[in-house]
Scaffold this motif. Structure first.
Motif, mmCIF file in Angstrom:
data_model
loop_
_atom_site.group_PDB
_atom_site.id
_atom_site.type_symbol
_atom_site.label_atom_id
_atom_site.label_comp_id
_atom_site.label_asym_id
_atom_site.label_seq_id
_atom_site.Cartn_x
_atom_site.Cartn_y
_atom_site.Cartn_z
ATOM 1 N N GLY A 179 -1.086 11.812 -0.042
ATOM 2 C CA GLY A 179 -1.910 11.887 1.162
ATOM 3 C C GLY A 179 -1.069 11.571 2.383
ATOM 4 N N HIS A 180 -1.163 10.328 2.845
ATOM 5 C CA HIS A 180 -0.337 9.878 3.977
ATOM 6 C C HIS A 180 1.142 9.840 3.570
ATOM 7 N N THR A 181 1.396 9.499 2.286
ATOM 8 C CA THR A 181 2.726 9.600 1.673
ATOM 9 C C THR A 181 2.491 10.094 0.241
ATOM 10 N N GLY A 197 -4.723 1.143 3.108
ATOM 11 C CA GLY A 197 -3.404 1.503 3.623
ATOM 12 C C GLY A 197 -3.575 2.514 4.750
ATOM 13 N N ASP A 198 -2.613 3.422 4.901
ATOM 14 C CA ASP A 198 -2.685 4.380 6.002
ATOM 15 C C ASP A 198 -3.364 5.687 5.605
ATOM 16 N N LEU A 199 -4.049 5.702 4.434
ATOM 17 C CA LEU A 199 -4.891 6.864 4.112
ATOM 18 C C LEU A 199 -6.029 6.969 5.110
ATOM 19 N N THR A 256 0.819 -1.227 0.000
ATOM 20 C CA THR A 256 0.000 0.000 0.000
ATOM 21 C C THR A 256 0.848 1.270 0.000
ATOM 22 N N HIS A 257 2.030 1.242 0.595
ATOM 23 C CA HIS A 257 2.918 2.411 0.568
ATOM 24 C C HIS A 257 4.273 2.039 1.155
ATOM 25 N N SER A 258 5.218 2.967 1.055
ATOM 26 C CA SER A 258 6.631 2.643 1.279
ATOM 27 C C SER A 258 7.067 2.648 2.735
ATOM 28 N N HIS A 259 6.151 2.712 3.691
ATOM 29 C CA HIS A 259 6.591 2.667 5.091
ATOM 30 C C HIS A 259 7.005 1.249 5.497
ATOM 31 N N TRP A 260 8.077 1.191 6.263
ATOM 32 C CA TRP A 260 8.725 -0.076 6.613
ATOM 33 C C TRP A 260 7.768 -1.115 7.187
ATOM 34 N N ASP A 261 6.817 -0.654 8.018
ATOM 35 C CA ASP A 261 5.952 -1.629 8.700
ATOM 36 C C ASP A 261 4.981 -2.299 7.735
ATOM 37 N N HIS A 262 4.896 -1.789 6.495
ATOM 38 C CA HIS A 262 3.998 -2.376 5.498
ATOM 39 C C HIS A 262 4.724 -3.260 4.486
ATOM 40 N N CYS A 263 6.065 -3.182 4.456
ATOM 41 C CA CYS A 263 6.748 -3.888 3.355
ATOM 42 C C CYS A 263 8.086 -4.536 3.710
#
Ligand SMILES: [Zn+2]
Length: 276
Positions: free
Chosen positions: A156-158, A175-177, A65-72
């Motif tokens: 948005g969030h990123t 995701g974190d939107l 969903t996006h490039s934050h570490w906790d997601h990927c």
């Protein structure tokens, strides 16, 4: 037990974890499945992969969903696989993946908490995996006969938030939107644009929206969060332009001081980016 399943619709599940109150998605088709996000380290990723394998033996595809570490940062546990993401996700992981890893590991170690120190050790050995199937605005996948849409609604969030829509089930993984159970996170956010991205989700007309953190929600919740994000966009813009004091803005803020302060910081950063 480290996680629990919640079934959102037939063959559409979310797995809920206490760690970071995280929510991961699984869409099961006929002989194929799609995994939404991979968690924050290789042990977490392996546990998540094993949980998926208890539901289905079908080959998987991964969407981030996006490039934050906790997601990927758990992606390596799902290889070999296609890994879909927004093109900005690959760019951001290329630019900041190692820094994210080292920053989080340091922060966790400095916390002095034994559980977080243990996580720091696991995070510090991750080599971030770069997504190889890139989306600019929209992509439509077929997952075992089932249509799944990957959509980008702007920053948005990123700058790389991709939402995963399962039209036949009325489900969107946001995701974190969207965040439930805690205020949205503005550390890498674009406060002025974020409400428009959430409008994009609302426009898909889902019945259920799974945030990246927190419990599944309905459209009323998402619209309420869009309104709060709009308020933060207005307040952070006023404070950044010195038209309103932080103290006055806080009286009208739907979120606590640290959240508003981060949003103001982000507005200032984007203005100085434009000025360069
Ligand atoms: Zn995030």
């Amino acid at each position: 037990m480290t996680g629990r399943w919640v079934e959102l619709a037939d063959g559409v599940l979310v797995r809920r974890y206490r760690e970071l109150d995280q929510s991961l998605g699984l869409i099961v088709g006929d002989g194929a499945c799609l995994v939404v996000d991979t968690r924050g380290d290789l042990v977490q990723g392996a546990e998540w992969a094993a949980a998926v394998r208890e539901v289905t033996k079908a080959p998987w595809t991964v969407a981030i969903t996006h490039s934050h570490w906790d997601h990927c940062f758990g992606t390596a546990e799902f290889l070999p696989s296609d890994v879909w993401a927004h093109e900005g996700c690959r760019a951001d992981l290329t630019a900041t993946g190692i820094k994210q890893r080292d920053d989080v590991a340091r922060r966790y170690r400095e916390s002095g908490r034994p559980d977080l120190t243990e996580l720091a050790d696991l995070i510090s050995v991750v080599e971030p995996v770069l997504p190889d199937r890139l989306v600019r605005d929209r992509a439509e996948l077929t997952v075992g006969g089932r249509s799944v849409v990957l959509a980008y609604f702007g920053p948005g969030h990123t700058d790389n938030d991709l939402v995963v829509q399962v039209p036949d089930a009325g489900v969107v993984f946001a995701g974190d939107l969207v965040e439930q159970g805690a205020p949205p996170s503005f550390g890498d956010a674009y406060p002025a644009a974020w409400p428009t991205a959430v409008d994009g989700i609302i426009g898909l007309g889902p019945t259920v929206v799974s945030p990246g953190h927190g419990e599944p929600v309905g459209l009323d919740f998402v619209a309420g969060q869009r309104d709060e994000l709009t308020r933060i966009a207005e307040l952070s813009s006023e404070v950044a332009a010195d038209r309103c004091s932080m103290a006055d803005a806080l009286l009208r803020s739907p979120y606590p001081a640290d959240v508003l302060r981060t949003a103001v910081e982000r507005v200032r950063t984007s203005r100085s980016d434009v000025a360069k």
